[in-house]
Design an enzyme around this catalytic site. Structure first.
Site, PDB file in Angstrom:
ATOM      1  N   HIS A 138       0.852  -1.198   0.000  1.00  0.00           N
ATOM      2  CA  HIS A 138       0.000   0.000   0.000  1.00  0.00           C
ATOM      3  C   HIS A 138       0.881   1.238   0.000  1.00  0.00           C
ATOM      4  O   HIS A 138       1.586   1.515   0.976  1.00  0.00           O
ATOM      5  CB  HIS A 138      -0.910   0.004   1.235  1.00  0.00           C
ATOM      6  CG  HIS A 138      -1.918   1.117   1.231  1.00  0.00           C
ATOM      7  ND1 HIS A 138      -3.264   0.904   0.986  1.00  0.00           N
ATOM      8  CD2 HIS A 138      -1.785   2.451   1.431  1.00  0.00           C
ATOM      9  CE1 HIS A 138      -3.911   2.061   1.055  1.00  0.00           C
ATOM     10  NE2 HIS A 138      -3.033   3.017   1.320  1.00  0.00           N
ATOM     11  N   HIS A 151       1.462   5.467  -2.089  1.00  0.00           N
ATOM     12  CA  HIS A 151       0.958   6.543  -2.952  1.00  0.00           C
ATOM     13  C   HIS A 151       2.144   7.179  -3.662  1.00  0.00           C
ATOM     14  O   HIS A 151       2.781   8.112  -3.145  1.00  0.00           O
ATOM     15  CB  HIS A 151       0.195   7.580  -2.125  1.00  0.00           C
ATOM     16  CG  HIS A 151      -1.080   7.076  -1.527  1.00  0.00           C
ATOM     17  ND1 HIS A 151      -2.315   7.290  -2.104  1.00  0.00           N
ATOM     18  CD2 HIS A 151      -1.293   6.330  -0.425  1.00  0.00           C
ATOM     19  CE1 HIS A 151      -3.244   6.703  -1.354  1.00  0.00           C
ATOM     20  NE2 HIS A 151      -2.641   6.112  -0.325  1.00  0.00           N
ATOM     21  N   GLN A 193      -9.621   9.937  -4.606  1.00  0.00           N
ATOM     22  CA  GLN A 193      -9.213  10.596  -3.369  1.00  0.00           C
ATOM     23  C   GLN A 193     -10.258  11.587  -2.857  1.00  0.00           C
ATOM     24  O   GLN A 193     -10.463  11.735  -1.655  1.00  0.00           O
ATOM     25  CB  GLN A 193      -7.886  11.324  -3.589  1.00  0.00           C
ATOM     26  CG  GLN A 193      -7.402  12.166  -2.420  1.00  0.00           C
ATOM     27  CD  GLN A 193      -6.927  11.343  -1.238  1.00  0.00           C
ATOM     28  OE1 GLN A 193      -5.815  10.848  -1.223  1.00  0.00           O
ATOM     29  NE2 GLN A 193      -7.787  11.190  -0.230  1.00  0.00           N
ATOM     30  N   HIS A 249      -9.434   1.854   0.413  1.00  0.00           N
ATOM     31  CA  HIS A 249      -9.246   2.528   1.690  1.00  0.00           C
ATOM     32  C   HIS A 249     -10.561   2.401   2.464  1.00  0.00           C
ATOM     33  O   HIS A 249     -11.620   2.764   1.941  1.00  0.00           O
ATOM     34  CB  HIS A 249      -8.963   4.012   1.480  1.00  0.00           C
ATOM     35  CG  HIS A 249      -7.601   4.326   0.957  1.00  0.00           C
ATOM     36  ND1 HIS A 249      -7.127   3.835  -0.236  1.00  0.00           N
ATOM     37  CD2 HIS A 249      -6.611   5.117   1.469  1.00  0.00           C
ATOM     38  CE1 HIS A 249      -5.901   4.315  -0.436  1.00  0.00           C
ATOM     39  NE2 HIS A 249      -5.558   5.075   0.584  1.00  0.00           N
ATOM     40  N   GLU A 265     -10.706   4.560   7.621  1.00  0.00           N
ATOM     41  CA  GLU A 265      -9.467   5.169   8.117  1.00  0.00           C
ATOM     42  C   GLU A 265      -9.831   6.341   9.021  1.00  0.00           C
ATOM     43  O   GLU A 265      -9.724   7.509   8.655  1.00  0.00           O
ATOM     44  CB  GLU A 265      -8.576   5.619   6.954  1.00  0.00           C
ATOM     45  CG  GLU A 265      -7.196   6.051   7.399  1.00  0.00           C
ATOM     46  CD  GLU A 265      -6.332   6.573   6.259  1.00  0.00           C
ATOM     47  OE1 GLU A 265      -5.191   6.968   6.547  1.00  0.00           O
ATOM     48  OE2 GLU A 265      -6.780   6.578   5.099  1.00  0.00           O
ATOM     49  N   ASP A 277       2.718   3.207   2.815  1.00  0.00           N
ATOM     50  CA  ASP A 277       1.689   4.219   2.580  1.00  0.00           C
ATOM     51  C   ASP A 277       2.266   5.530   2.060  1.00  0.00           C
ATOM     52  O   ASP A 277       1.902   5.984   0.979  1.00  0.00           O
ATOM     53  CB  ASP A 277       0.872   4.444   3.851  1.00  0.00           C
ATOM     54  CG  ASP A 277      -0.477   5.103   3.589  1.00  0.00           C
ATOM     55  OD1 ASP A 277      -0.809   5.351   2.411  1.00  0.00           O
ATOM     56  OD2 ASP A 277      -1.221   5.359   4.547  1.00  0.00           O
TER      57      ASP A 277
END
Length: 422
Positions: free
Chosen positions: A56, A58, A151, A209, A212, A308
């Protein structure tokens, strides 16, 4: 004659072995190889393991920390706002170059596979174009999987459906989502239904996701588990973060974990980021924020670990060391028993490869000769020491080499100290 022989290796299960490699594949992994080799490396008992896998990440936002401003509150929501401001300044080339630099850093740390979420909220899909190009360019050295990630919210942003479909048509590998960022719980559930139907229709895996937040009433993973069964996507769905589970009532969490296991889902914890972003609204006691990794594992749910972020609006630290991630999981999850330590090592190797569905992964004859040589003697010591990656190999070729970390100790006379023997 084989191409390369690694003598005196120690495998993750602490078994000594010689490793023979020819034509980019493992020929033999075991004791006492007697054939000839064009090149022989004596590893002196150091640990050899499969490459690290980051399940995971970005890549589009990495290395942007401070470009606009830093995250003063340390919260997820301020990070999202800073990213909105930042991404308007970025070009395709800028995103590509930063992401490539991160990948090169990762290779030197022994990571040869990354699953990256890519923001599809930009009408021009700038990040998508950059990372699709990067995925192709990096194929000789590492594997990159891309997740179409809305996002700004799949329903919250009206154009997200069209943009996500366009990203998939361009070649993005997985369907992503962020149900807890929708305007209402109902919208979050509706976004899961829409995204799971899209994945089922296209025959694509899902990595979402999910929950969270510190809010224990955020229970979208329950909806995700039910949709996994309803759409026949068992074994193809991953739920990432799941931090609300840390704050849930034990009775409900027990039920929820059984639903996740029944649906055949995988989970990804991101301990460096979860411990940093969560608990920000607490005074004392402060919640740890990481999902219930030991309980999920006991229920048979595969749990991998992700880095992440590295130096972005959510986390200004990091060097993309997956052993740092494993170490944080050990501490936050209180997984210091023998099984827990090995589970965390597997969370950045075998289990992560399973969740990414990487073919032919591992130190076995016939598999591609991808491996890392660590200045350590065991998997547990690798977590403890976070040692030098002495060699990183892909298809039998040395991609990276690091000199051993040796200290000159001056007491009564000079002594050379190798911490891997401590």
């Amino acid at each position: 004659m084989i191409d390369l022989l690694l003598r005196n290796a120690t495998l993750p299960d602490s078994i000594p072995a010689d490793i023979a490699i020819h034509d980019g594949k493992f020929v033999s992994v075991g004791k006492g190889f007697t054939g000839d080799a064009a090149q022989v490396l004596d590893l002196g008992g150091h640990l050899v393991c499969p490459p690290f896998v980051d399940s995971h990440f970005h890549l589009d936002s990495t290395l942007t920390s401070g470009l606009v401003r830093h995250n003063a509150s340390g919260t997820l929501l301020e990070g999202i706002q800073i990213w909105k401001e930042t991404k308007t300044l970025l070009t395709e080339e800028n995103i590509y170059q930063r992401a490539r630099k991160l990948c090169e850093m990762a290779i030197t740390q022994g990571t040869l596979a990354i699953r990256s979420h890519v923001d599809i909220s930009d009408p021009n899909l700038t990040a998508v174009r950059a990372l699709l190009r990067l995925r192709e360019d990096m194929k000789p050295w590492m594997t990159i999987q891309l997740v179409a990630f809305p996002q700004d919210g799949f329903l919250r942003m009206p154009a997200s459906h069209e943009l996500l479909v366009r990203a998939l048509d361009m070649g993005v590998d997985l369907v992503g989502g962020i149900p807890h960022y929708e305007r209402t719980m109902q919208d979050g559930a509706a976004s899961i239904d829409d995204l799971m139907r899209l994945a089922a229709d296209r025959g694509l895996p899902v990595d979402m996701h999910c929950d969270e937040t510190d809010d224990p009433s955020s229970r979208h993973v329950e909806t995700l588990a039910a949709a996994t069964v309803r759409f026949g996507l068992q074994g193809r769905v991953t739920a990432s973060h799941l931090t609300s589970m840390h704050s849930m009532d034990n009775a409900y969490a027990d039920k929820l974990i059984s639903l996740i296991a029944e649906a055949g889902m995988g989970a990804v914890a991101n301990p460096l980021i979860n411990i940093t972003l969560q608990g920000r609204y607490d005074t004392y006691p402060k919640r740890r924020g990481m999902t219930r990794m030991p309980e999920l594992l006991r229920a048979g749910v595969p749990v991998a670990l992700g880095h992440d972020c590295v130096m972005d609006p959510w986390y200004r630290l990091g060097s993309h060391d997956m052993l740092e991630v494993a170490s944080m999981a050990v501490h936050v999850g209180q997984m210091t028993d023998e099984q827990g330590l090995h589970d965390c090592f597997s969370g950045v190797t075998q289990t992560a490869a399973h969740i990414l569905n990487l073919p032919d992964y591992g130190l076995a004859p016939g598999n591609p000769a991808n491996l890392v040589v660590l200045q350590a003697r065991s998997a547990i010591d690798a977590i403890r020491l976070r040692p030098a990656r002495l060699y990183v190999l892909r298809h039998g070729r040395i991609l990276s080499r690091t000199e051993p970390r040796l200290s000159h100790l001056y007491l009564t006379e000079e002594k050379l100290l190798d911490l891997s023997d401590v």
